[in-house]
Design a protein around this motif. Structure first.
Motif, PDB file in Angstrom:
ATOM      1  N   ASP A 123     -11.616  54.632  -4.329  1.00  0.00           N
ATOM      2  CA  ASP A 123     -10.563  54.593  -3.309  1.00  0.00           C
ATOM      3  C   ASP A 123      -9.456  55.587  -3.635  1.00  0.00           C
ATOM      4  N   LEU A 124      -9.066  55.656  -4.892  1.00  0.00           N
ATOM      5  CA  LEU A 124      -8.002  56.583  -5.288  1.00  0.00           C
ATOM      6  C   LEU A 124      -8.401  58.031  -5.041  1.00  0.00           C
ATOM      7  N   MET A 125      -9.664  58.337  -5.293  1.00  0.00           N
ATOM      8  CA  MET A 125     -10.096  59.727  -5.186  1.00  0.00           C
ATOM      9  C   MET A 125     -10.326  60.178  -3.756  1.00  0.00           C
ATOM     10  N   ALA A 126     -10.066  59.304  -2.811  1.00  0.00           N
ATOM     11  CA  ALA A 126     -10.073  59.744  -1.420  1.00  0.00           C
ATOM     12  C   ALA A 126      -8.923  60.705  -1.149  1.00  0.00           C
ATOM     13  N   ASP A 127      -7.828  60.606  -1.947  1.00  0.00           N
ATOM     14  CA  ASP A 127      -6.694  61.488  -1.675  1.00  0.00           C
ATOM     15  C   ASP A 127      -6.052  62.069  -2.932  1.00  0.00           C
ATOM     16  N   ARG A 128      -6.713  61.929  -4.089  1.00  0.00           N
ATOM     17  CA  ARG A 128      -6.197  62.558  -5.307  1.00  0.00           C
ATOM     18  C   ARG A 128      -7.373  62.843  -6.235  1.00  0.00           C
ATOM     19  N   GLU A 129      -7.184  63.805  -7.111  1.00  0.00           N
ATOM     20  CA  GLU A 129      -8.259  64.237  -8.009  1.00  0.00           C
ATOM     21  C   GLU A 129      -7.969  63.780  -9.429  1.00  0.00           C
ATOM     22  N   LEU A 130      -8.735  62.816  -9.906  1.00  0.00           N
ATOM     23  CA  LEU A 130      -8.606  62.327 -11.277  1.00  0.00           C
ATOM     24  C   LEU A 130      -9.486  63.151 -12.219  1.00  0.00           C
ATOM     25  N   ASP A 172     -22.066  52.266 -15.256  1.00  0.00           N
ATOM     26  CA  ASP A 172     -21.401  51.998 -13.985  1.00  0.00           C
ATOM     27  C   ASP A 172     -20.303  50.931 -14.078  1.00  0.00           C
ATOM     28  N   PHE A 173     -19.749  50.718 -15.259  1.00  0.00           N
ATOM     29  CA  PHE A 173     -18.645  49.774 -15.392  1.00  0.00           C
ATOM     30  C   PHE A 173     -17.449  50.546 -15.934  1.00  0.00           C
ATOM     31  N   LEU A 174     -16.466  50.766 -15.078  1.00  0.00           N
ATOM     32  CA  LEU A 174     -15.273  51.527 -15.446  1.00  0.00           C
ATOM     33  C   LEU A 174     -14.201  50.548 -15.922  1.00  0.00           C
ATOM     34  N   TYR A 175     -13.843  50.637 -17.198  1.00  0.00           N
ATOM     35  CA  TYR A 175     -12.901  49.675 -17.779  1.00  0.00           C
ATOM     36  C   TYR A 175     -11.449  50.042 -17.516  1.00  0.00           C
ATOM     37  N   TYR A 176     -11.187  51.302 -17.303  1.00  0.00           N
ATOM     38  CA  TYR A 176      -9.821  51.699 -16.965  1.00  0.00           C
ATOM     39  C   TYR A 176      -9.823  52.947 -16.097  1.00  0.00           C
ATOM     40  N   VAL A 177      -8.789  53.068 -15.302  1.00  0.00           N
ATOM     41  CA  VAL A 177      -8.495  54.295 -14.569  1.00  0.00           C
ATOM     42  C   VAL A 177      -7.562  55.112 -15.459  1.00  0.00           C
ATOM     43  N   LEU A 214      -0.191  48.847  -7.922  1.00  0.00           N
ATOM     44  CA  LEU A 214       0.550  49.469  -9.011  1.00  0.00           C
ATOM     45  C   LEU A 214      -0.189  50.690  -9.530  1.00  0.00           C
ATOM     46  N   ILE A 215      -1.499  50.591  -9.694  1.00  0.00           N
ATOM     47  CA  ILE A 215      -2.290  51.717 -10.184  1.00  0.00           C
ATOM     48  C   ILE A 215      -2.247  52.865  -9.180  1.00  0.00           C
ATOM     49  N   GLU A 216      -2.311  52.533  -7.900  1.00  0.00           N
ATOM     50  CA  GLU A 216      -2.178  53.576  -6.870  1.00  0.00           C
ATOM     51  C   GLU A 216      -0.845  54.306  -7.015  1.00  0.00           C
TER      52      GLU A 216
END
Length: 462
Positions: free
Chosen positions: A142-149, A163-168, A341-343
């Protein structure tokens, strides 16, 4: 890279309309815990107080309980709290140990009192073992729809899973290269300072030594030199840190350093702890160090110095990021608020505030660096180029060694000093120090960490 992250990487390049969302009121401030020492920048750059608020207000998401092991000292926490309050959030500072206790208790009881944590990468493996965290894959998409991590840090956030992401990823500190502008004219023909190989660095140092009256390259042997070995030389040349410590590629690397690099390193490097000082004095024209230990040079004379990524080896551009991630406990009371908050914290404008006020570097593209102190802006560009290089190979800080973390640093230093400084036999040294390293892994039970592949049980020196 896993199939899931290939999909994420494709999503990152999509240009879409930005629709920011920020939450409403936060819990009342709680007195911070005692400061925690981290290997992040020692000094945050001075800057004017942040003025511009984050863009749009958003629907209320309720109270969000946010605990962070970063920005715990009072001065830092005041600056961080001021940033958070622009989005309607607050923070509680904590040490890693108490935070783990609370999270592990929540995993056992099925109820977490915390909605979001901000912590170093090394905090997350114990939480992975206890199944204490929520999968952040969907949130990252969802975040990468409008920002590049940064793709490399999404990979490290998987902690060896598919396929288990523990942190952004939230923010980073790291080590980079620096040089005087005058040194650039001595680069090997065809070399790109932003995409050097180790062999080109050696040739550059040799030319400088031969044509400027003496060695002009320098390394912080009296400082954080073990990170240069663990995070840059070993991964670039061998693809690993612990598992490849004593293999034939490690032997070839040490022979190259002994014969083709160290002879052209300023002999005062034995005494250098902070490379900004010999750069400013002119003793050294090309150097490697932590961003915080180069900053004075860039700030003092930004027209005189350039920053650039570390060199690449056969296995890629090995580098050591100090990665800070944001995760949501599996049994959080308000995961929607945690996501909000992360967003907020991964918005480019908020990442820019953290860089300007607190000296941590972004993990999101598109951060405006025009209003930064000159030295910070110079470093920010090099940090971004290094972490986003197509052959980037993150080598994480040692994990799982507890109070014995200093021992692995000494083992790497011993291997270098015995071969390069004392002239001992390479194979003998690697076998002996490799045995010491394996004993440390066995006695602590520490599993492998990136760039080594995950292990069941103690990491094995091969």
């Amino acid at each position: 890279m896993s199939k899931t992250l290939k999909v994420l990487s494709l999503l990152m390049v999509a240009a879409m309309v930005f629709a920011a969302c920020a939450p409403a009121a936060a819990p009342a401030p709680v007195a911070p815990a005692a400061p925690v020492a981290t290997e992040a920048p020692a000094e945050a750059p001075e800057a004017a107080a942040t003025e511009a608020p984050a863009e749009e207000a958003a629907p209320a998401v309720g109270e969000v309980v946010f605990f962070s092991t970063q920005f715990v000292p009072v001065e830092e926490q005041e600056k961080f709290r001021a940033i958070l309050q622009q989005g309607g959030f607050d923070v509680t500072g904590t040490e890693e140990g108490p935070l783990l206790d609370v999270l592990l208790a929540g995993a056992q009881s099925g109820v977490s009192e915390i909605d979001v944590i901000g912590a170093l990468h090394g905090t997350f493996p114990p939480l992975q073992q206890a199944d204490a965290m929520m999968n952040m894959i969907d949130i990252a998409e969802d975040l990468m729809a409008d920002r590049e991590l940064t793709a490399a840090y999404l990979e490290t956030g998987l902690l060896g899973t598919e396929d288990f992401l523990y942190y952004v990823p939230w923010m980073q500190a790291t080590y980079i290269m620096a040089a005087t502008v005058d040194a650039l004219e001595y680069l090997p023909e065809g070399a790109d300072v932003n995409a050097l190989t180790w062999e080109q660095l050696g040739a550059w140092c040799q030319t400088l030594a031969e044509e400027t009256g003496g060695p002009k390259c320098g390394l912080p042997h009296a400082g954080l030199f073990h990170r240069f070995l663990q995070g840059y030389l070993w991964p670039s040349w061998t693809g690993g840190m612990v598992t490849t410590f004593k293999n034939d590629e490690a032997a070839a690397m040490l022979a190259w350093v002994r014969d083709s690099l160290w002879p052209y390193i300023n002999p005062q490097s034995i005494n250098y702890a902070f490379m900004q000082e010999p750069l400013l004095s002119g003793e050294v024209w090309v150097a490697f160090d932590h961003t915080a230990r180069l900053l004075d040079a860039f700030n003092s004379d930004p027209e005189k110095f350039v920053a650039f990524p570390a060199p690449s080896g056969p296995y890629g551009l090995g580098f050591m990021p100090v990665i800070v991630g944001l995760g949501i406990p599996a049994h959080a009371r308000n995961p929607a608020g945690g996501e909000a908050l992360i967003e907020f914290l991964t918005r480019p404008e908020v990442q820019g505030m953290i860089l300007k006020e607190l000296g941590f570097f972004p993990v999101v593209a598109g951060v405006d660096t025009t209003d930064l102190p000159a030295g910070v802006a110079i470093e920010a560009e090099a940090v971004a180029a290094q972490s986003n290089a197509p052959n980037a190979l993150p080598a994480l800080l040692p994990v799982g060694l507890g109070a014995r973390g200093g021992e692995i640093n000494q083992i790497f230093r011993n291997a270098f000093d015995r071969v390069v400084l004392n002239g001992e036999d390479i194979r003998t040294v690697l076998d002996e120090e490799g045995a010491n390293l394996q004993t440390l892994m066995n006695e602590t039970g520490a599993p492998c960490w990136a760039p080594d592949p995950p292990s069941d049980g103690p990491c094995q020196v091969q």
